[in-house]
Design a protein around this motif. Structure first.
Motif, PDB file in Angstrom:
ATOM      1  N   ALA A 129      -3.539  10.360  -1.705  1.00 17.37           N
ATOM      2  CA  ALA A 129      -4.380   9.506  -2.581  1.00 17.37           C
ATOM      3  C   ALA A 129      -3.682   8.023  -2.802  1.00 17.37           C
ATOM      4  O   ALA A 129      -2.399   8.131  -1.747  1.00 17.37           O
ATOM      5  N   ALA A 130      -4.710   6.764  -2.031  1.00 10.94           N
ATOM      6  CA  ALA A 130      -4.225   5.770  -1.616  1.00 10.94           C
ATOM      7  C   ALA A 130      -4.442   4.686  -3.038  1.00 10.94           C
ATOM      8  O   ALA A 130      -4.922   4.656  -3.316  1.00 10.94           O
ATOM      9  N   SER A 131      -3.176   3.592  -2.516  1.00  7.22           N
ATOM     10  CA  SER A 131      -3.475   2.896  -3.414  1.00  7.22           C
ATOM     11  C   SER A 131      -4.319   1.314  -2.839  1.00  7.22           C
ATOM     12  O   SER A 131      -4.239  -0.096  -3.696  1.00  7.22           O
ATOM     13  N   ILE A 132      -4.700   1.495  -1.895  1.00  6.29           N
ATOM     14  CA  ILE A 132      -5.954   0.188  -1.168  1.00  6.29           C
ATOM     15  C   ILE A 132      -6.686   0.289  -1.679  1.00  6.29           C
ATOM     16  O   ILE A 132      -7.476   1.085  -2.048  1.00  6.29           O
ATOM     17  N   SER A 133      -7.819  -0.393  -1.555  1.00  5.21           N
ATOM     18  CA  SER A 133      -9.057  -0.524  -2.440  1.00  5.21           C
ATOM     19  C   SER A 133     -10.023   0.332  -0.856  1.00  5.21           C
ATOM     20  O   SER A 133      -9.409  -0.093  -0.524  1.00  5.21           O
TER      21      SER A 133
ATOM     22  N   LYS B 129     -11.870   8.103  -6.087  1.00  2.14           N
ATOM     23  CA  LYS B 129     -10.758   8.734  -6.871  1.00  2.14           C
ATOM     24  C   LYS B 129      -9.655   8.509  -5.979  1.00  2.14           C
ATOM     25  O   LYS B 129      -8.421   8.309  -5.416  1.00  2.14           O
ATOM     26  N   LYS B 130      -9.864   7.494  -4.317  1.00  7.37           N
ATOM     27  CA  LYS B 130      -9.446   7.049  -3.310  1.00  7.37           C
ATOM     28  C   LYS B 130      -8.446   8.385  -2.907  1.00  7.37           C
ATOM     29  O   LYS B 130      -7.336   7.768  -2.283  1.00  7.37           O
ATOM     30  N   THR B 131      -9.313   9.431  -2.688  1.00  6.29           N
ATOM     31  CA  THR B 131      -8.072  10.491  -2.207  1.00  6.29           C
ATOM     32  C   THR B 131      -8.622  10.725  -0.690  1.00  6.29           C
ATOM     33  O   THR B 131     -10.542  10.595  -0.684  1.00  6.29           O
TER      34      THR B 131
ATOM     35  N   VAL C 297       0.542  -1.198   0.072  1.00  4.44           N
ATOM     36  CA  VAL C 297      -0.179  -0.100  -0.201  1.00  4.44           C
ATOM     37  C   VAL C 297       0.899   1.098   0.117  1.00  4.44           C
ATOM     38  O   VAL C 297       2.049   1.095   1.181  1.00  4.44           O
ATOM     39  N   GLN C 298       0.513   1.879  -0.891  1.00  5.35           N
ATOM     40  CA  GLN C 298       1.131   4.128  -0.882  1.00  5.35           C
ATOM     41  C   GLN C 298       0.522   4.425  -0.699  1.00  5.35           C
ATOM     42  O   GLN C 298      -0.621   4.749  -0.863  1.00  5.35           O
TER      43      GLN C 298
END
Length: 116
Positions: free
Chosen positions: A23-27, A75-77, A2-3
Motif C-alpha cells: 500500500a502506497a501513500s503516494i497519489s 486503494k493505491k495498492t 512517501v511510504q
C-alpha cells in the motif's frame, strides 16, 4: 514523505500460494510504474514483475505463468499473487514504485520462505 507498507509474506510449502500487498501513500496520478523485486541470500536484487501505468506488464522468466501482478488504484495498492511456489522463490520481496520524474520508492521488504 512517501511510504510503502508491505504485507503478506510468510512460510509456505512448495506448491503453495501467497499474496503480497503493498500500500502506497503516494497519489495514484504520480505513479509511473509499480513492481516487485526480490533478493535471495548471496544474490543480487532482481525484478520479479513490473506494471507500468498504461504499459505492458513484465515478468521475470522464472515467475511467468505462476505469479500475477495487479493493482487497485482506489486503494493505491499493488499485489503479487504467487502460485506454485518453489524452493528457489525464497527471498525477501520488495515493492517498488517509480514516480513520474523517475523518483523511486521502496517498501521495507517481506520475507517469503518456501519449504520442501
Amino acid at each position: 514523505q512517501v511510504q510503502l507498507v508491505e504485507s503478506g509474506g510468510g512460510l509456505v510449502q512448495a506448491g503453495g500460494s501467497l499474496r503480497l500487498s503493498c500500500a502506497a501513500s503516494i497519489s495514484i496520478l504520480s505513479i509511473k510504474s509499480m513492481g516487485w523485486y526480490r533478493q535471495a541470500p548471496g544474490k543480487q536484487r532482481e525484478l520479479v514483475a513490473e506494471m507500468p501505468s498504461g504499459g505492458t506488464t513484465n515478468y521475470v522468466d522464472s515467475a511467468r505463468g505462476r505469479f500475477t501482478i495487479s493493482r487497485d488504484n482506489a486503494k493505491k495498492t499493488v499485489y503479487l499473487q504467487m502460485n506454485s511456489l518453489k524452493l528457489e522463490d525464497t527471498a525477501v520481496y520488495y515493492c517498488k514504485i517509480t514516480a513520474w520524474g523517475s523518483l523511486a520508492y521502496w517498501g521495507q521488504g517481506t520475507q517469503v520462505t518456501v519449504s520442501s
